[in-house]
Design a protein around this motif. Structure first.
Motif, PDB file in Angstrom:
ATOM      1  N   PRO A 104       0.799  -1.227   0.000  1.00 45.98           N
ATOM      2  CA  PRO A 104       0.000   0.000   0.000  1.00 45.98           C
ATOM      3  C   PRO A 104       0.837   1.287   0.000  1.00 45.98           C
ATOM      4  N   LYS A 105       2.105   1.216   0.431  1.00 44.09           N
ATOM      5  CA  LYS A 105       2.985   2.390   0.423  1.00 44.09           C
ATOM      6  C   LYS A 105       3.744   2.529  -0.890  1.00 44.09           C
ATOM      7  N   GLY A 106       3.540   1.586  -1.817  1.00 47.39           N
ATOM      8  CA  GLY A 106       4.169   1.655  -3.126  1.00 47.39           C
ATOM      9  C   GLY A 106       5.460   0.876  -3.280  1.00 47.39           C
ATOM     10  N   LYS A 107       5.933   0.226  -2.224  1.00 44.66           N
ATOM     11  CA  LYS A 107       7.170  -0.549  -2.298  1.00 44.66           C
ATOM     12  C   LYS A 107       6.923  -1.857  -3.033  1.00 44.66           C
ATOM     13  N   ARG A 108       7.789  -2.151  -3.999  1.00 44.34           N
ATOM     14  CA  ARG A 108       7.671  -3.390  -4.782  1.00 44.34           C
ATOM     15  C   ARG A 108       8.517  -4.491  -4.153  1.00 44.34           C
ATOM     16  N   SER A 109       8.026  -5.719  -4.317  1.00 46.53           N
ATOM     17  CA  SER A 109       8.771  -6.887  -3.842  1.00 46.53           C
ATOM     18  C   SER A 109       8.394  -8.096  -4.683  1.00 46.53           C
TER      19      SER A 109
END
Length: 131
Positions: A104-109
């Motif tokens: 939800p904070k935009g961090k990709r994994s």
């Protein structure tokens, strides 16, 4: 931020399904049909990728019950790859998947995860905790 492991949620879902299913005939569930299990997992992941909400992917009939914490907590599924690895575990089939997510904070994994899929009497897809 890593989400705490909650393997009890998956176990609670399985236990509740066994109780509900077991309230009639005392027949154990049939072993998961591999083609139905793969189709159910594919439908659930496609629903997530389209932005549908969990815990029920309404792709086709019957609905597919889904338990996945990343999905539940609002991560977006950008892509996925269902691997050819599978293993039987009682009445379920375990399938390995590579997920590309955006939290939800935009961090990709990218994560390799295992889903446990039951097909009898209805499809249930449960993500297992990573080790």
């Amino acid at each position: 931020m890593n989400m705490p492991c909650r393997p009890w949620r998956a176990r609670a879902l399985i236990a509740s399904m066994v109780i509900v299913i077991g309230c009639g005939d005392a027949q154990p569930p049939a072993p998961a049909d591999p083609s139905i299990a793969r189709s159910a997992l594919l439908a659930a992941l496609e629903a997530w990728k389209r932005g549908e909400s969990a815990p029920v992917a309404r792709e086709g009939a019957p609905s597919i019950r889904v338990s996945d914490e990343d999905w539940h907590f609002g991560s977006k599924l950008e892509s996925f790859q269902i691997e050819n690895r599978e293993a039987r575990r009682g009445a379920s089939l375990e399938l390995s998947v590579i997920l590309s997510l955006r939290n939800p904070k935009g961090k990709r994994s990218t994560k390799r995860v295992t889903y446990e899929v039951l097909t009898d009497p209805e499809p249930i897809v449960i993500r297992q905790e990573s080790n």
